[in-house]
Design a protein around this motif. Structure first.
Motif, PDB file in Angstrom:
ATOM      1  N   THR A   1     -42.456  25.500   5.245  1.00 29.89           N
ATOM      2  CA  THR A   1     -41.715  26.756   5.322  1.00 29.89           C
ATOM      3  C   THR A   1     -41.265  26.947   6.761  1.00 29.89           C
ATOM      4  OG1 THR A   1     -43.669  28.072   5.864  1.00 29.89           O
ATOM      5  CG2 THR A   1     -43.176  27.771   3.513  1.00 29.89           C
ATOM      6  N   PRO A   2     -40.425  27.931   7.030  1.00 26.07           N
ATOM      7  CA  PRO A   2     -40.083  28.217   8.427  1.00 26.07           C
ATOM      8  C   PRO A   2     -41.313  28.558   9.286  1.00 26.07           C
ATOM      9  CG  PRO A   2     -38.454  29.212   6.999  1.00 26.07           C
ATOM     10  CD  PRO A   2     -39.550  28.681   6.103  1.00 26.07           C
ATOM     11  N   ILE A   3     -42.318  29.187   8.679  1.00 30.50           N
ATOM     12  CA  ILE A   3     -43.542  29.520   9.436  1.00 30.50           C
ATOM     13  C   ILE A   3     -44.294  28.248   9.818  1.00 30.50           C
ATOM     14  CG2 ILE A   3     -45.763  30.722   9.323  1.00 30.50           C
ATOM     15  CD1 ILE A   3     -43.400  32.633   9.387  1.00 30.50           C
ATOM     16  N   THR A   4     -44.451  27.305   8.880  1.00 31.74           N
ATOM     17  CA  THR A   4     -45.149  26.060   9.204  1.00 31.74           C
ATOM     18  C   THR A   4     -44.345  25.249  10.220  1.00 31.74           C
ATOM     19  OG1 THR A   4     -44.197  24.874   7.313  1.00 31.74           O
ATOM     20  CG2 THR A   4     -46.338  25.931   6.984  1.00 31.74           C
ATOM     21  N   ALA A   5     -43.015  25.334  10.158  1.00 33.74           N
ATOM     22  CA  ALA A   5     -42.175  24.649  11.139  1.00 33.74           C
ATOM     23  C   ALA A   5     -42.402  25.241  12.535  1.00 33.74           C
ATOM     24  CB  ALA A   5     -40.706  24.751  10.749  1.00 33.74           C
TER      25      ALA A   5
ATOM     26  N   ALA B   1     -45.719  23.976  13.869  1.00 38.72           N
ATOM     27  CA  ALA B   1     -45.594  22.603  14.370  1.00 38.72           C
ATOM     28  C   ALA B   1     -44.928  22.590  15.748  1.00 38.72           C
ATOM     29  CB  ALA B   1     -44.799  21.748  13.390  1.00 38.72           C
ATOM     30  N   GLY B   2     -43.914  23.424  15.940  1.00 40.14           N
ATOM     31  CA  GLY B   2     -43.258  23.518  17.246  1.00 40.14           C
ATOM     32  C   GLY B   2     -44.183  24.067  18.311  1.00 40.14           C
TER      33      GLY B   2
ATOM     34  N   ARG C   1     -35.545  24.518   8.840  1.00 39.65           N
ATOM     35  CA  ARG C   1     -36.900  24.271   9.347  1.00 39.65           C
ATOM     36  C   ARG C   1     -36.870  23.406  10.607  1.00 39.65           C
ATOM     37  NH1 ARG C   1     -37.868  23.315   3.754  1.00 39.65           N
ATOM     38  NH2 ARG C   1     -38.131  21.093   4.182  1.00 39.65           N
ATOM     39  N   VAL C   2     -36.003  22.399  10.639  1.00 41.44           N
ATOM     40  CA  VAL C   2     -35.890  21.536  11.821  1.00 41.44           C
ATOM     41  C   VAL C   2     -35.418  22.349  13.025  1.00 41.44           C
ATOM     42  CG1 VAL C   2     -34.613  19.608  12.825  1.00 41.44           C
ATOM     43  CG2 VAL C   2     -35.617  19.393  10.543  1.00 41.44           C
ATOM     44  N   MET C   3     -34.435  23.209  12.820  1.00 41.42           N
ATOM     45  CA  MET C   3     -33.927  24.039  13.921  1.00 41.42           C
ATOM     46  C   MET C   3     -35.004  25.008  14.420  1.00 41.42           C
ATOM     47  SD  MET C   3     -31.106  22.685  14.451  1.00 41.42           S
ATOM     48  CE  MET C   3     -30.540  23.748  15.738  1.00 41.42           C
ATOM     49  N   ILE C   4     -35.769  25.588  13.511  1.00 33.78           N
ATOM     50  CA  ILE C   4     -36.861  26.483  13.911  1.00 33.78           C
ATOM     51  C   ILE C   4     -37.908  25.712  14.692  1.00 33.78           C
ATOM     52  CG2 ILE C   4     -38.817  27.828  13.013  1.00 33.78           C
ATOM     53  CD1 ILE C   4     -36.909  28.794  10.790  1.00 33.78           C
ATOM     54  N   TRP C   5     -38.238  24.505  14.241  1.00 30.32           N
ATOM     55  CA  TRP C   5     -39.219  23.680  14.938  1.00 30.32           C
ATOM     56  C   TRP C   5     -38.746  23.365  16.358  1.00 30.32           C
ATOM     57  CZ3 TRP C   5     -38.395  18.387  16.225  1.00 30.32           C
ATOM     58  CH2 TRP C   5     -39.487  17.781  16.843  1.00 30.32           C
TER      59      TRP C   5
ATOM     60  N   ALA D   1     -36.456  24.950  18.216  1.00 34.06           N
ATOM     61  CA  ALA D   1     -36.367  26.164  19.031  1.00 34.06           C
ATOM     62  C   ALA D   1     -37.752  26.633  19.476  1.00 34.06           C
ATOM     63  CB  ALA D   1     -35.660  27.272  18.252  1.00 34.06           C
ATOM     64  N   THR D   2     -38.716  26.587  18.576  1.00 31.86           N
ATOM     65  CA  THR D   2     -40.075  27.005  18.926  1.00 31.86           C
ATOM     66  C   THR D   2     -40.677  26.062  19.954  1.00 31.86           C
ATOM     67  OG1 THR D   2     -40.356  27.902  16.709  1.00 31.86           O
ATOM     68  CG2 THR D   2     -42.342  27.587  18.004  1.00 31.86           C
ATOM     69  N   ALA D   3     -40.490  24.765  19.775  1.00 28.56           N
ATOM     70  CA  ALA D   3     -41.031  23.794  20.725  1.00 28.56           C
ATOM     71  C   ALA D   3     -40.428  23.985  22.118  1.00 28.56           C
ATOM     72  CB  ALA D   3     -40.790  22.375  20.225  1.00 28.56           C
ATOM     73  N   VAL D   4     -39.121  24.159  22.191  1.00 29.38           N
ATOM     74  CA  VAL D   4     -38.464  24.352  23.491  1.00 29.38           C
ATOM     75  C   VAL D   4     -38.910  25.659  24.143  1.00 29.38           C
ATOM     76  CG1 VAL D   4     -36.224  24.751  24.590  1.00 29.38           C
ATOM     77  CG2 VAL D   4     -36.501  22.891  22.949  1.00 29.38           C
TER      78      VAL D   4
END
Length: 93
Positions: A6-10, A13-14, A73-77, A79-82
């Motif tokens: 889900t977006p939350i799990t993504a 991960a980030g 989900r990839v974009m959320i991951w 953005a969160t990581a950065v």
């Protein structure tokens, strides 16, 4: 145990990659194998489990089109990581 990405799990991960990788970075040294294992454990495995998932939806497989939920989900991951990396850099400076 079935884990549905889900977006939350993504975002989780980030966060994980953004916090753990900067802390591990100085300790990896020059050994290439250390870098490979660190990347696999800190980035690739969480991304695969929490962003991509282990089951490909039938709709994506059948139509051959872009999976919009996966792209989100990839974009959320990313953005969160950065954002986490930037915050870690500020806090550790």
């Amino acid at each position: 145990m079935k884990l549905t990405p889900t977006p939350i799990t993504a975002a989780i991960a980030g966060l994980f990659a953004g916090i753990v990788m900067p802390l591990l970075w100085p300790h990896l040294g020059e050994e290439t194998l250390n870098w490979v294992f660190a990347f696999l454990l800190v980035v690739a495995l969480p991304v695969h489990a929490l962003v991509v998932g282990f089951n490909v939806p039938r709709e994506s497989r059948a139509s051959g089109t872009l999976d919009a939920a996966l792209l989100k989900r990839v974009m959320i991951w990313l953005a969160t990581a950065v954002a986490t990396l930037a915050l870690m850099k500020i806090l550790l400076a």
